[in-house]
Design a protein around this motif. Structure first.
Motif, PDB file in Angstrom:
ATOM      1  N   ARG A  38       0.879  -2.422   3.117  1.00 48.50           N
ATOM      2  CA  ARG A  38       0.659  -1.356   4.091  1.00 48.50           C
ATOM      3  C   ARG A  38       0.111  -1.977   5.375  1.00 48.50           C
ATOM      4  NH1 ARG A  38      -2.593   3.674   2.496  1.00 48.50           N
ATOM      5  NH2 ARG A  38      -4.294   2.170   2.434  1.00 48.50           N
ATOM      6  N   TRP A  72      -2.415   4.336   7.670  1.00 48.18           N
ATOM      7  CA  TRP A  72      -1.658   3.168   7.234  1.00 48.18           C
ATOM      8  C   TRP A  72      -0.204   3.542   6.969  1.00 48.18           C
ATOM      9  CZ3 TRP A  72      -4.062  -1.648   6.823  1.00 48.18           C
ATOM     10  CH2 TRP A  72      -5.448  -1.629   6.979  1.00 48.18           C
ATOM     11  N   ARG A 101      -1.417  -1.051   9.659  1.00 50.94           N
ATOM     12  CA  ARG A 101      -1.706  -0.132  10.757  1.00 50.94           C
ATOM     13  C   ARG A 101      -1.630  -0.900  12.067  1.00 50.94           C
ATOM     14  NH1 ARG A 101      -8.121   1.556  10.374  1.00 50.94           N
ATOM     15  NH2 ARG A 101      -9.007  -0.544  10.297  1.00 50.94           N
ATOM     16  N   ARG A 104       4.029   7.016   7.709  1.00 55.53           N
ATOM     17  CA  ARG A 104       2.684   7.362   7.228  1.00 55.53           C
ATOM     18  C   ARG A 104       2.527   8.868   7.300  1.00 55.53           C
ATOM     19  NH1 ARG A 104      -1.360   8.295  11.241  1.00 55.53           N
ATOM     20  NH2 ARG A 104      -0.640   7.809  13.353  1.00 55.53           N
ATOM     21  N   GLU A 162      -2.961  -4.345   4.733  1.00 52.59           N
ATOM     22  CA  GLU A 162      -3.672  -4.049   3.492  1.00 52.59           C
ATOM     23  C   GLU A 162      -2.624  -4.087   2.399  1.00 52.59           C
ATOM     24  OE1 GLU A 162      -5.072   0.038   2.182  1.00 52.59           O
ATOM     25  OE2 GLU A 162      -6.975  -0.839   2.843  1.00 52.59           O
TER      26      GLU A 162
END
Length: 322
Positions: A219, A178, A221, A168, A216
């Motif tokens: 992606r 992310w 986190r 990232r 997401e």
């Protein structure tokens, strides 16, 4: 934190060029004792090609080795140079690395980057692509890096994935919380909400991590580690989130850990190198939600850290019972 390594570049090159198909590596030891692993050279080469392709590195570009070769991060810098034809420059692996002239690519731990910001910021500007791994990047460090003109990345990975499988951006208009996986890598979540990695080029089968994540699309986190959750009186408390909230306010070194509690099941414990426990307690009471506040504060002469500078969580928890 010590970045001194025992393995020399010549020793690793001898191991790399022998007839065996594997290389010995060790896990970082952040959640327990470091463990030895044998990893396939062909998979290390595959990982090297993926990283260099993602960053747009080409034959003849300069790669700086400033991390110890005892762990996967240092070994992979050498393998990237060998596999992709990069010109390797090796310097002493220390807290504030020193080298001369611009380089196209290097990898560092957060402490090295922080030290360079304080002592030699002009060196950071000489790096075209900097990847940072081996520890959490706190808000203060991220803020200090966000306006630098080069390409600075946070890595996600582990020894089992032969360094990282996603990056990232930490600076510039594309900076993000992310991670974007490399081509050929797929991620999903387990029933417990932990990240599951499918990276056939570097690892056989699915790798279920202990990292609680949010997706997401492809992606993701990271919210914290499953084994760093404290269940106190029915409230689930993520250790990393407590540390993140305290960081801007508590300037003495500290680690959040846990201990058994007869009534609550588990209790939050704060280890600190500060001898002024009352000031630490007052800070926690002002910053943290009521149920996240430590029930015990323990002074230690030195916080338990791994050789790569991460909190040694198992040792920190053990100290609460000493």
């Amino acid at each position: 934190m010590s970045l001194k390594g025992n393995l020399s570049l010549a020793e690793f090159l001898t191991e790399w060029h022998n007839d065996r198909p594997t290389v010995l590596v060790h896990t970082s030891g952040s959640t327990g004792k470091p463990k030895p692993m044998l990893v396939e050279k062909r998979r290390m080469e595959a990982s090297a090609r993926i990283t260099c392709q993602f960053l747009g590195l080409h034959e003849g570009d300069t790669a700086l080795l400033c991390m110890p070769l005892d762990y996967i991060a240092g070994k992979m810098m050498v393998v990237r140079a060998l596999t992709c034809g990069l010109r390797l420059v090796s310097v002493e692996p220390k807290g504030c690395p020193a080298w001369k002239g611009p380089v196209d690519f290097t990898a560092m731990v957060p402490l090295q980057v922080w030290n360079l910001l304080q002592q030699a910021p002009e060196r950071l500007r000489q790096i075209r692509h900097l990847i940072i791994g081996g520890g959490a990047i706190n808000d203060e460090l991220a803020t200090a890096l966000k306006d630098l003109p080069n390409h600075i990345w946070s890595t996600y990975g582990m020894t089992e994935t032969l360094s990282h499988i996603a990056l990232r951006r930490l600076n510039g208009p594309d900076r993000s919380d992310w991670y974007t996986p490399f081509e050929g890598v797929e991620v999903s979540l387990s029933e417990e909400g932990c990240l599951v990695i499918n990276a056939p080029a570097v690892h056989d089968g699915l790798l279920v991590t202990n990292d609680i994540a949010e997706l997401e699309g492809q992606r993701f986190r990271i919210l914290g580690r499953k084994d760093n959750v404290i269940c106190s009186g029915g409230v689930k408390i993520q250790i990393e989130e407590v540390e993140r909230l305290l960081h801007p306010h508590l300037h003495e070194p500290y680690i959040i850990t846990k201990a058994p509690d007869t009534r609550l099941g588990e209790q939050v414990v704060l280890l600190t190198e500060s001898t002024d426990i009352e000031t630490v307690r007052h800070c926690c009471e002002q910053v943290l939600p009521k149920y996240w506040q430590p029930r015990r504060y323990l002074h230690v002469d030195r916080l338990p850290l791994t050789e790569t500078g991460k909190p040694a969580r198992a040792e920190a928890e053990r100290l609460t019972t000493v």
